[in-house]
Design a protein around this motif. Structure first.
Motif, PDB file in Angstrom:
ATOM      1  N   MET A   1     -53.205  -1.764  38.299  1.00  0.00           N
ATOM      2  CA  MET A   1     -52.247  -1.693  39.367  1.00  0.00           C
ATOM      3  C   MET A   1     -52.351  -0.360  40.104  1.00  0.00           C
ATOM      4  O   MET A   1     -52.214  -0.312  41.308  1.00  0.00           O
ATOM      5  N   ALA A   2     -52.586   0.734  39.388  1.00  0.00           N
ATOM      6  CA  ALA A   2     -52.725   2.043  40.022  1.00  0.00           C
ATOM      7  C   ALA A   2     -53.913   2.055  40.974  1.00  0.00           C
ATOM      8  O   ALA A   2     -53.874   2.683  42.021  1.00  0.00           O
ATOM      9  N   GLN A   3     -54.979   1.346  40.608  1.00  0.00           N
ATOM     10  CA  GLN A   3     -56.145   1.293  41.487  1.00  0.00           C
ATOM     11  C   GLN A   3     -55.808   0.577  42.788  1.00  0.00           C
ATOM     12  O   GLN A   3     -56.273   0.969  43.846  1.00  0.00           O
ATOM     13  N   GLY A   4     -55.005  -0.465  42.716  1.00  0.00           N
ATOM     14  CA  GLY A   4     -54.587  -1.177  43.919  1.00  0.00           C
ATOM     15  C   GLY A   4     -53.783  -0.282  44.840  1.00  0.00           C
ATOM     16  O   GLY A   4     -53.974  -0.277  46.055  1.00  0.00           O
ATOM     17  N   PHE A   5     -52.877   0.500  44.262  1.00  0.00           N
ATOM     18  CA  PHE A   5     -52.075   1.435  45.047  1.00  0.00           C
ATOM     19  C   PHE A   5     -52.964   2.500  45.673  1.00  0.00           C
ATOM     20  O   PHE A   5     -52.839   2.810  46.857  1.00  0.00           O
ATOM     21  N   SER A   6     -53.867   3.076  44.881  1.00  0.00           N
ATOM     22  CA  SER A   6     -54.763   4.124  45.385  1.00  0.00           C
ATOM     23  C   SER A   6     -55.625   3.614  46.531  1.00  0.00           C
ATOM     24  O   SER A   6     -55.824   4.305  47.531  1.00  0.00           O
ATOM     25  N   ALA A   7     -56.123   2.395  46.393  1.00  0.00           N
ATOM     26  CA  ALA A   7     -56.958   1.811  47.446  1.00  0.00           C
ATOM     27  C   ALA A   7     -56.149   1.556  48.714  1.00  0.00           C
ATOM     28  O   ALA A   7     -56.611   1.828  49.829  1.00  0.00           O
ATOM     29  N   ALA A   8     -54.933   1.058  48.562  1.00  0.00           N
ATOM     30  CA  ALA A   8     -54.072   0.804  49.723  1.00  0.00           C
ATOM     31  C   ALA A   8     -53.707   2.110  50.418  1.00  0.00           C
ATOM     32  O   ALA A   8     -53.746   2.208  51.649  1.00  0.00           O
ATOM     33  N   LEU A   9     -53.376   3.110  49.629  1.00  0.00           N
ATOM     34  CA  LEU A   9     -53.049   4.418  50.186  1.00  0.00           C
ATOM     35  C   LEU A   9     -54.243   5.003  50.922  1.00  0.00           C
ATOM     36  O   LEU A   9     -54.113   5.520  52.040  1.00  0.00           O
ATOM     37  N   ALA A  10     -55.407   4.906  50.325  1.00  0.00           N
ATOM     38  CA  ALA A  10     -56.634   5.414  50.944  1.00  0.00           C
ATOM     39  C   ALA A  10     -56.866   4.753  52.306  1.00  0.00           C
ATOM     40  O   ALA A  10     -57.174   5.428  53.292  1.00  0.00           O
ATOM     41  N   GLY A  11     -56.712   3.455  52.353  1.00  0.00           N
ATOM     42  CA  GLY A  11     -56.904   2.724  53.608  1.00  0.00           C
ATOM     43  C   GLY A  11     -55.913   3.139  54.679  1.00  0.00           C
ATOM     44  O   GLY A  11     -56.278   3.307  55.846  1.00  0.00           O
ATOM     45  N   GLU A  12     -54.655   3.323  54.298  1.00  0.00           N
ATOM     46  CA  GLU A  12     -53.631   3.743  55.261  1.00  0.00           C
ATOM     47  C   GLU A  12     -53.926   5.134  55.811  1.00  0.00           C
ATOM     48  O   GLU A  12     -53.795   5.379  57.004  1.00  0.00           O
ATOM     49  N   VAL A  13     -54.315   6.045  54.928  1.00  0.00           N
ATOM     50  CA  VAL A  13     -54.617   7.416  55.355  1.00  0.00           C
ATOM     51  C   VAL A  13     -55.821   7.423  56.293  1.00  0.00           C
ATOM     52  O   VAL A  13     -55.801   8.052  57.358  1.00  0.00           O
ATOM     53  N   ARG A  14     -56.889   6.723  55.920  1.00  0.00           N
ATOM     54  CA  ARG A  14     -58.079   6.659  56.776  1.00  0.00           C
ATOM     55  C   ARG A  14     -57.748   6.073  58.143  1.00  0.00           C
ATOM     56  O   ARG A  14     -58.160   6.602  59.187  1.00  0.00           O
ATOM     57  N   ALA A  15     -56.993   4.978  58.145  1.00  0.00           N
ATOM     58  CA  ALA A  15     -56.657   4.302  59.398  1.00  0.00           C
ATOM     59  C   ALA A  15     -55.799   5.193  60.296  1.00  0.00           C
ATOM     60  O   ALA A  15     -56.055   5.301  61.500  1.00  0.00           O
ATOM     61  N   ARG A  16     -54.812   5.835  59.721  1.00  0.00           N
ATOM     62  CA  ARG A  16     -53.928   6.693  60.516  1.00  0.00           C
ATOM     63  C   ARG A  16     -54.695   7.903  61.063  1.00  0.00           C
ATOM     64  O   ARG A  16     -54.504   8.305  62.207  1.00  0.00           O
ATOM     65  N   ARG A  17     -55.564   8.470  60.245  1.00  0.00           N
ATOM     66  CA  ARG A  17     -56.359   9.612  60.686  1.00  0.00           C
ATOM     67  C   ARG A  17     -57.242   9.195  61.860  1.00  0.00           C
ATOM     68  O   ARG A  17     -57.375   9.928  62.845  1.00  0.00           O
ATOM     69  N   ALA A  18     -57.809   7.998  61.787  1.00  0.00           N
ATOM     70  CA  ALA A  18     -58.662   7.499  62.870  1.00  0.00           C
ATOM     71  C   ALA A  18     -57.862   7.301  64.152  1.00  0.00           C
ATOM     72  O   ALA A  18     -58.325   7.665  65.245  1.00  0.00           O
ATOM     73  N   VAL A  19     -56.661   6.738  64.028  1.00  0.00           N
ATOM     74  CA  VAL A  19     -55.802   6.533  65.201  1.00  0.00           C
ATOM     75  C   VAL A  19     -55.483   7.871  65.861  1.00  0.00           C
ATOM     76  O   VAL A  19     -55.458   7.982  67.088  1.00  0.00           O
ATOM     77  N   LEU A  20     -55.257   8.890  65.048  1.00  0.00           N
ATOM     78  CA  LEU A  20     -54.935  10.218  65.571  1.00  0.00           C
ATOM     79  C   LEU A  20     -56.176  11.004  65.990  1.00  0.00           C
ATOM     80  O   LEU A  20     -56.059  12.122  66.482  1.00  0.00           O
ATOM     81  N   ARG A  21     -57.343  10.394  65.781  1.00  0.00           N
ATOM     82  CA  ARG A  21     -58.629  11.011  66.146  1.00  0.00           C
ATOM     83  C   ARG A  21     -58.813  12.386  65.496  1.00  0.00           C
ATOM     84  O   ARG A  21     -59.232  13.343  66.141  1.00  0.00           O
ATOM     85  N   LEU A  22     -58.487  12.443  64.212  1.00  0.00           N
ATOM     86  CA  LEU A  22     -58.668  13.664  63.439  1.00  0.00           C
ATOM     87  C   LEU A  22     -59.863  13.512  62.518  1.00  0.00           C
ATOM     88  O   LEU A  22     -60.083  12.434  61.959  1.00  0.00           O
ATOM     89  N   THR A  23     -60.607  14.576  62.350  1.00  0.00           N
ATOM     90  CA  THR A  23     -61.647  14.577  61.322  1.00  0.00           C
ATOM     91  C   THR A  23     -60.971  14.914  59.991  1.00  0.00           C
ATOM     92  O   THR A  23     -59.816  15.366  59.960  1.00  0.00           O
ATOM     93  N   GLN A  24     -61.694  14.702  58.906  1.00  0.00           N
ATOM     94  CA  GLN A  24     -61.155  15.101  57.614  1.00  0.00           C
ATOM     95  C   GLN A  24     -60.885  16.602  57.606  1.00  0.00           C
ATOM     96  O   GLN A  24     -59.885  17.051  57.049  1.00  0.00           O
ATOM     97  N   HIS A  25     -61.755  17.352  58.233  1.00  0.00           N
ATOM     98  CA  HIS A  25     -61.588  18.804  58.318  1.00  0.00           C
ATOM     99  C   HIS A  25     -60.310  19.159  59.079  1.00  0.00           C
ATOM    100  O   HIS A  25     -59.531  20.010  58.646  1.00  0.00           O
ATOM    101  N   ASP A  26     -60.090  18.504  60.224  1.00  0.00           N
ATOM    102  CA  ASP A  26     -58.882  18.741  61.023  1.00  0.00           C
ATOM    103  C   ASP A  26     -57.630  18.463  60.198  1.00  0.00           C
ATOM    104  O   ASP A  26     -56.692  19.261  60.176  1.00  0.00           O
ATOM    105  N   LEU A  27     -57.612  17.310  59.549  1.00  0.00           N
ATOM    106  CA  LEU A  27     -56.458  16.912  58.749  1.00  0.00           C
ATOM    107  C   LEU A  27     -56.205  17.921  57.634  1.00  0.00           C
ATOM    108  O   LEU A  27     -55.064  18.324  57.394  1.00  0.00           O
TER     109      LEU A  27
END
Length: 87
Positions: free
Chosen positions: A1-27
């Protein structure tokens, strides 16, 4: 179950960062965390430091919510399901 949460969280963070047009470095710089930490979050690493995670989420305009739900432990303790109708 923790893996499911981690994967969902990862996807949300990646998607939001992309919408905001931030690089990982910027974030990382905006959140005050390392770029490596941002990579770990986006890879769904199951063990991350909570205060750093909250800083990343706040920077992205996201929030982490905790809600009660019926768990295996609660069922074993004989607690009723959250959504069950009372008679």
């Amino acid at each position: 179950m923790a893996q499911g949460f981690s994967a969902a969280l990862a996807g949300e963070v990646r998607a939001r960062r992309a919408v905001l047009r931030l690089t990982q470095h910027d974030l990382a710089q905006l959140a005050g965390v390392s770029e490596r930490f941002v990579r770990f979050v986006e890879q769904g690493k199951p063990s991350v430091q909570l205060d750093s995670l909250v800083a990343v989420l706040e920077t992205l305009g996201l929030e982490l919510k905790v809600a009660a739900r019926t768990s295996q432990a609660a069922r074993a303790a004989g607690q009723p399901a959250e959504n069950s109708a009372e008679q």
